[in-house]
Scaffold this motif. Structure first.
Motif, PDB file in Angstrom:
ATOM      1  N   LEU A  78       0.992  -1.508   0.179  1.00  0.00           N
ATOM      2  CA  LEU A  78      -0.148  -0.163   0.197  1.00  0.00           C
ATOM      3  C   LEU A  78       0.766   1.327  -0.190  1.00  0.00           C
ATOM      4  O   LEU A  78       1.862   1.422   0.470  1.00  0.00           O
ATOM      5  CB  LEU A  78      -0.872  -0.039   1.186  1.00  0.00           C
ATOM      6  CG  LEU A  78      -1.398   1.133   1.206  1.00  0.00           C
ATOM      7  CD1 LEU A  78      -2.654   1.551   0.449  1.00  0.00           C
ATOM      8  CD2 LEU A  78      -2.207   1.679   2.569  1.00  0.00           C
ATOM      9  N   THR A  79       0.461   2.636  -1.018  1.00  0.00           N
ATOM     10  CA  THR A  79       1.254   3.370  -0.805  1.00  0.00           C
ATOM     11  C   THR A  79       0.585   4.633  -0.681  1.00  0.00           C
ATOM     12  O   THR A  79      -1.442   4.530  -1.340  1.00  0.00           O
ATOM     13  CB  THR A  79       2.063   4.139  -1.809  1.00  0.00           C
ATOM     14  OG1 THR A  79       3.053   2.758  -2.651  1.00  0.00           O
ATOM     15  CG2 THR A  79       2.731   5.052  -2.240  1.00  0.00           C
ATOM     16  N   LEU A  80       0.519   5.361   0.589  1.00  0.00           N
ATOM     17  CA  LEU A  80      -0.338   6.475   0.524  1.00  0.00           C
ATOM     18  C   LEU A  80       0.219   8.053   0.266  1.00  0.00           C
ATOM     19  O   LEU A  80       1.291   8.190   0.484  1.00  0.00           O
ATOM     20  CB  LEU A  80      -0.566   6.442   2.524  1.00  0.00           C
ATOM     21  CG  LEU A  80      -1.569   5.309   2.799  1.00  0.00           C
ATOM     22  CD1 LEU A  80      -1.131   5.014   4.221  1.00  0.00           C
ATOM     23  CD2 LEU A  80      -2.782   4.528   2.268  1.00  0.00           C
ATOM     24  N   TRP A  81      -0.481   8.789   0.002  1.00  0.00           N
ATOM     25  CA  TRP A  81       0.318  10.468   0.053  1.00  0.00           C
ATOM     26  C   TRP A  81      -0.353  11.912   0.786  1.00  0.00           C
ATOM     27  O   TRP A  81      -1.584  11.102   1.368  1.00  0.00           O
ATOM     28  CB  TRP A  81      -0.518  10.371  -1.583  1.00  0.00           C
ATOM     29  CG  TRP A  81       0.022   9.671  -2.543  1.00  0.00           C
ATOM     30  CD1 TRP A  81       0.174   8.018  -3.113  1.00  0.00           C
ATOM     31  CD2 TRP A  81       0.921  10.085  -3.947  1.00  0.00           C
ATOM     32  NE1 TRP A  81       1.109   7.620  -3.907  1.00  0.00           N
ATOM     33  CE2 TRP A  81       1.020   8.770  -4.595  1.00  0.00           C
ATOM     34  CE3 TRP A  81       1.352  11.029  -4.243  1.00  0.00           C
ATOM     35  CZ2 TRP A  81       2.104   8.250  -5.842  1.00  0.00           C
ATOM     36  CZ3 TRP A  81       1.970  11.166  -5.783  1.00  0.00           C
ATOM     37  CH2 TRP A  81       2.589   9.816  -5.728  1.00  0.00           C
ATOM     38  N   PRO A  82      -0.427  12.110   0.159  1.00  0.00           N
ATOM     39  CA  PRO A  82      -1.068  13.890   1.265  1.00  0.00           C
ATOM     40  C   PRO A  82      -2.123  13.587   1.093  1.00  0.00           C
ATOM     41  O   PRO A  82      -2.719  14.046   1.793  1.00  0.00           O
ATOM     42  CB  PRO A  82       0.055  14.420   0.687  1.00  0.00           C
ATOM     43  CG  PRO A  82       1.381  13.878   0.219  1.00  0.00           C
ATOM     44  CD  PRO A  82       0.379  12.651   0.106  1.00  0.00           C
ATOM     45  N   GLN A  83      -2.409  13.262   0.193  1.00  0.00           N
ATOM     46  CA  GLN A  83      -4.224  13.555  -0.598  1.00  0.00           C
ATOM     47  C   GLN A  83      -4.766  12.457   0.482  1.00  0.00           C
ATOM     48  O   GLN A  83      -5.784  12.135   0.866  1.00  0.00           O
ATOM     49  CB  GLN A  83      -4.494  13.001  -1.978  1.00  0.00           C
ATOM     50  CG  GLN A  83      -4.145  13.856  -3.172  1.00  0.00           C
ATOM     51  CD  GLN A  83      -2.175  13.409  -2.903  1.00  0.00           C
ATOM     52  OE1 GLN A  83      -1.733  12.876  -2.738  1.00  0.00           O
ATOM     53  NE2 GLN A  83      -2.401  14.545  -4.092  1.00  0.00           N
ATOM     54  N   ASP A  84      -3.885  11.748   1.175  1.00  0.00           N
ATOM     55  CA  ASP A  84      -4.878  10.559   1.795  1.00  0.00           C
ATOM     56  C   ASP A  84      -4.734  10.540   3.173  1.00  0.00           C
ATOM     57  O   ASP A  84      -4.519   9.721   4.396  1.00  0.00           O
ATOM     58  CB  ASP A  84      -4.368   8.851   1.756  1.00  0.00           C
ATOM     59  CG  ASP A  84      -4.041   8.899   0.377  1.00  0.00           C
ATOM     60  OD1 ASP A  84      -5.646   8.763   0.661  1.00  0.00           O
ATOM     61  OD2 ASP A  84      -3.623   8.365  -0.490  1.00  0.00           O
ATOM     62  N   ALA A  85      -4.401  12.153   4.016  1.00  0.00           N
ATOM     63  CA  ALA A  85      -4.341  13.095   4.843  1.00  0.00           C
ATOM     64  C   ALA A  85      -5.557  12.478   6.198  1.00  0.00           C
ATOM     65  O   ALA A  85      -5.230  12.145   7.339  1.00  0.00           O
ATOM     66  CB  ALA A  85      -3.712  13.855   5.432  1.00  0.00           C
ATOM     67  N   LEU A  86      -6.219  11.890   5.047  1.00  0.00           N
ATOM     68  CA  LEU A  86      -7.836  12.085   6.181  1.00  0.00           C
ATOM     69  C   LEU A  86      -7.532   9.984   7.125  1.00  0.00           C
ATOM     70  O   LEU A  86      -7.922  10.501   7.951  1.00  0.00           O
ATOM     71  CB  LEU A  86      -9.201  12.038   5.541  1.00  0.00           C
ATOM     72  CG  LEU A  86     -10.018  11.703   6.106  1.00  0.00           C
ATOM     73  CD1 LEU A  86     -10.405  12.642   7.068  1.00  0.00           C
ATOM     74  CD2 LEU A  86     -11.209  11.842   4.793  1.00  0.00           C
ATOM     75  N   LEU A  87      -7.009   9.515   6.318  1.00  0.00           N
ATOM     76  CA  LEU A  87      -7.023   8.376   6.840  1.00  0.00           C
ATOM     77  C   LEU A  87      -6.006   7.927   7.544  1.00  0.00           C
ATOM     78  O   LEU A  87      -6.140   7.877   8.904  1.00  0.00           O
ATOM     79  CB  LEU A  87      -6.257   6.960   5.724  1.00  0.00           C
ATOM     80  CG  LEU A  87      -7.326   7.279   4.515  1.00  0.00           C
ATOM     81  CD1 LEU A  87      -6.306   5.713   3.761  1.00  0.00           C
ATOM     82  CD2 LEU A  87      -8.336   5.424   4.406  1.00  0.00           C
ATOM     83  N   PHE A 337     -14.835   4.379  13.379  1.00  0.00           N
ATOM     84  CA  PHE A 337     -14.371   5.159  12.949  1.00  0.00           C
ATOM     85  C   PHE A 337     -13.044   3.802  12.022  1.00  0.00           C
ATOM     86  O   PHE A 337     -12.529   3.602  11.015  1.00  0.00           O
ATOM     87  CB  PHE A 337     -13.252   5.877  13.895  1.00  0.00           C
ATOM     88  CG  PHE A 337     -13.562   7.229  13.547  1.00  0.00           C
ATOM     89  CD1 PHE A 337     -13.541   8.169  12.940  1.00  0.00           C
ATOM     90  CD2 PHE A 337     -14.630   7.202  15.272  1.00  0.00           C
ATOM     91  CE1 PHE A 337     -14.425   9.593  13.012  1.00  0.00           C
ATOM     92  CE2 PHE A 337     -15.305   8.772  15.844  1.00  0.00           C
ATOM     93  CZ  PHE A 337     -14.593   9.397  14.288  1.00  0.00           C
ATOM     94  N   THR A 338     -13.035   2.908  12.369  1.00  0.00           N
ATOM     95  CA  THR A 338     -12.254   1.928  11.924  1.00  0.00           C
ATOM     96  C   THR A 338     -12.752   1.430  10.692  1.00  0.00           C
ATOM     97  O   THR A 338     -12.344   1.005   9.988  1.00  0.00           O
ATOM     98  CB  THR A 338     -12.126   0.277  13.007  1.00  0.00           C
ATOM     99  OG1 THR A 338     -11.555   0.725  13.992  1.00  0.00           O
ATOM    100  CG2 THR A 338     -11.217  -0.352  12.195  1.00  0.00           C
ATOM    101  N   TRP A 343     -13.511   1.589   4.036  1.00  0.00           N
ATOM    102  CA  TRP A 343     -14.676   2.065   3.350  1.00  0.00           C
ATOM    103  C   TRP A 343     -13.320   3.108   2.584  1.00  0.00           C
ATOM    104  O   TRP A 343     -13.263   3.069   1.655  1.00  0.00           O
ATOM    105  CB  TRP A 343     -15.628   2.647   3.809  1.00  0.00           C
ATOM    106  CG  TRP A 343     -16.253   3.071   2.942  1.00  0.00           C
ATOM    107  CD1 TRP A 343     -16.905   2.291   2.267  1.00  0.00           C
ATOM    108  CD2 TRP A 343     -16.447   4.240   1.881  1.00  0.00           C
ATOM    109  NE1 TRP A 343     -17.755   2.639   1.392  1.00  0.00           N
ATOM    110  CE2 TRP A 343     -17.494   3.992   0.935  1.00  0.00           C
ATOM    111  CE3 TRP A 343     -15.833   5.620   2.520  1.00  0.00           C
ATOM    112  CZ2 TRP A 343     -17.653   4.765   0.274  1.00  0.00           C
ATOM    113  CZ3 TRP A 343     -16.396   6.472   1.838  1.00  0.00           C
ATOM    114  CH2 TRP A 343     -16.727   6.702   0.641  1.00  0.00           C
ATOM    115  N   LEU A 344     -12.309   4.121   3.484  1.00  0.00           N
ATOM    116  CA  LEU A 344     -12.117   5.234   2.432  1.00  0.00           C
ATOM    117  C   LEU A 344     -10.952   4.978   1.932  1.00  0.00           C
ATOM    118  O   LEU A 344     -10.450   4.988   0.635  1.00  0.00           O
ATOM    119  CB  LEU A 344     -11.459   6.136   3.597  1.00  0.00           C
ATOM    120  CG  LEU A 344     -12.935   6.793   4.238  1.00  0.00           C
ATOM    121  CD1 LEU A 344     -12.649   7.822   5.112  1.00  0.00           C
ATOM    122  CD2 LEU A 344     -13.255   7.763   2.826  1.00  0.00           C
ATOM    123  N   LEU A 345     -10.055   3.754   2.846  1.00  0.00           N
ATOM    124  CA  LEU A 345      -9.253   3.336   1.994  1.00  0.00           C
ATOM    125  C   LEU A 345      -8.724   2.194   0.699  1.00  0.00           C
ATOM    126  O   LEU A 345      -8.262   2.417  -0.507  1.00  0.00           O
ATOM    127  CB  LEU A 345      -8.186   2.034   2.980  1.00  0.00           C
ATOM    128  CG  LEU A 345      -6.991   1.394   2.929  1.00  0.00           C
ATOM    129  CD1 LEU A 345      -5.894   2.049   1.471  1.00  0.00           C
ATOM    130  CD2 LEU A 345      -6.357   0.946   3.726  1.00  0.00           C
TER     131      LEU A 345
END
Length: 458
Positions: A78-87, A337-338, A343-345
């Motif tokens: 998995l690669t997360l970006w700044p756009q995924d800050a909500l996660l 929240f989990t 779901w967001l992921l």
């Protein structure tokens, strides 16, 4: 004459502990075993996580890496970006809710078993005991004048502490700079200023916190000990002394079960007496319960004089079945929240488009009667594989892309695309008109992003 209770209360009113350095006595038991199991588990994960590898796009890379320069967080596949800050925000909320839940159920149990301060203090204290001896030998060594033996023991202890702190700092920085690149750079003294600062800071921080400050962190620096009272109630289970069974205590007599041996105080890493009741300094490590059970076993008395119990249970009150409202609230927040985070992921887009109009020129009129607007499309390809992207416009009759319409976006990158849109002048429209950019992945045909913008006419 003041009562014993009032004298105890007077003794509790002090701004700072005046007992000197605490040399905790080692003990054995189920809580101590669980505590060391957590030490091993957390350190295997921490020290070993930066050495794991993962294959991405045909290349083997570090499995867990905070790539600050590339603005990415790699977590296995998995690669997360700044756009995924909500996660990240949701993850912090889940962690806080889980901590509150654990506190409502068992007080500062996190502090006693999993807090990094507790874990590293246990490691450093174990080294100290192996080098300088048991608690009595350490206290005697502290009081002794400086000698060759004392200097040698202290140098050995601090040397081992420094090695542990140094490797801890290397492992920490290894999550931000690939560990297999960091070690050769460190050996060749070719570290950048960022790596050098954090190696020195984190190593010194670990050395001071776990080796020198120890219980002072839990008593005077940690804010958690101060506000945990709002999360507990009479049904929260804490390491507690059963005064109804133990009192009146007196050495050599059996008025109560407590023989006033003081071992529960000797093993406490924060130096408190559990028999004085619940105190904010208590980290719920359970070592006092292990020590007391050992003494009770030698006396042939039942265990549990010091145990994890709630205030209501010790008072003989009926313990309500089921969970209390605050436990339900904390648990529900953690679960909700989990689920939201998962779901967001799963639903997060792997292709993002941001449309920017040219600031220098609003529009251009060509000789063949066309009106052109220029745009820059910042395309973020969050997939760790290259893409071929087709760009089109819709929502404005007669508008079309001029020139190249298919572009290549590199793997895991943000690619700026220069696009010109034209449409015939004099079609009855004027001013600012709405249109939409459509970016489609030609590879799968299913990935499609629509981004609104505007087109300016004379």
């Amino acid at each position: 004459m003041a009562s014993a209770a009032s004298r105890v209360q007077e003794a509790r009113i002090e701004l700072y502990r005046r007992k000197g350095k605490i040399h905790a006595r080692e003990t054995r038991g189920r809580w101590n075993s669980l505590r060391w199991a957590m030490v091993w588990l957390t350190q295997i994960v921490f020290y070993g996580g930066c050495w794991l590898s993962w294959e991405r796009g045909g290349q083997v890379q570090q499995a867990v890496l905070f790539d600050i320069a590339g603005r990415k967080f790699h977590l296995f596949g998995l690669t997360l970006w700044p756009q995924d800050a909500l996660l990240l925000a949701i993850m912090l909320i889940v962690a806080a809710a889980a901590l509150f839940l654990a506190t409502a159920l068992a007080g500062r149990v996190f502090c006693g078993f999993a807090c990094p301060q507790t874990v590293y203090t246990a490691i450093f204290a174990w080294v100290e005991a192996r080098v300088e001896g048991d608690h009595l030998a350490r206290a005697k060594l502290d009081a002794a004048p400086l000698s060759v033996r004392k200097a040698a023991l202290r140098a050995t202890k601090h040397g081992v502490w420094a090695l542990i702190a140094g490797w801890t700092a290397i492992s920490f920085v290894g999550y931000f700079t690939p560990i297999r690149e960091l070690l050769p750079a460190l050996a060749g003294l070719q570290l950048g200023p960022w790596e050098g600062f954090w190696l020195l800071f984190y190593g010194s921080f670990t050395y001071v916190q776990a080796g020198l400050a120890r219980e002072a962190v839990c008593q005077h620096m940690c804010p958690y000990s101060r506000f945990q009272g709002v999360m507990v109630d009479r049904h929260t289970r804490n390491a507690s002394y059963d005064a109804a069974r133990g009192e009146p205590r007196r050495a050599g007599r059996r008025d109560g079960a407590c023989v006033d041996c003081g071992i529960c105080v000797q093993v406490c890493p924060t130096g408190i007496d559990i028999r004085d009741g619940l105190q904010y300094q208590c980290i719920n490590c359970g070592l006092c319960a292990d020590a007391c059970d050992t003494v009770m076993a030698k006396l042939g008395a039942p265990a549990g004089l010091v145990r994890f119990a709630s205030e209501a249970e010790l008072a003989g009150e009926r313990v309500a079945a089921g969970l209390r409202p605050r436990v339900w609230v904390y648990g529900a927040l953690a679960v909700a929240f989990t689920v939201a985070g998962l779901w967001l992921l799963v639903e997060r887009p792997l292709l993002r488009v941001d449309v920017l109009r040219d600031r220098g020129t609003l529009l251009r009129e060509t000789q063949d009667g066309q009106v052109e607007n220029g745009y820059t499309l910042n395309v973020a390809n969050l997939l760790e594989a290259p893409r071929r992207l087709a760009v089109a416009v819709e929502g404005l009759g007669g508008a079309q892309i001029v020139g190249e319409r298919v572009f290549r976006a590199g793997a895991g990158s943000v690619t700026p695309l220069r696009v010109t849109v034209a449409m015939p002048a004099g079609g009855g429209l004027s001013g600012v008109q709405a249109l939409r950019f459509v970016v489609t992945d030609e590879g799968d045909g299913a990935t499609r992003v629509v981004e609104p913008s505007t087109f300016i006419l004379p």
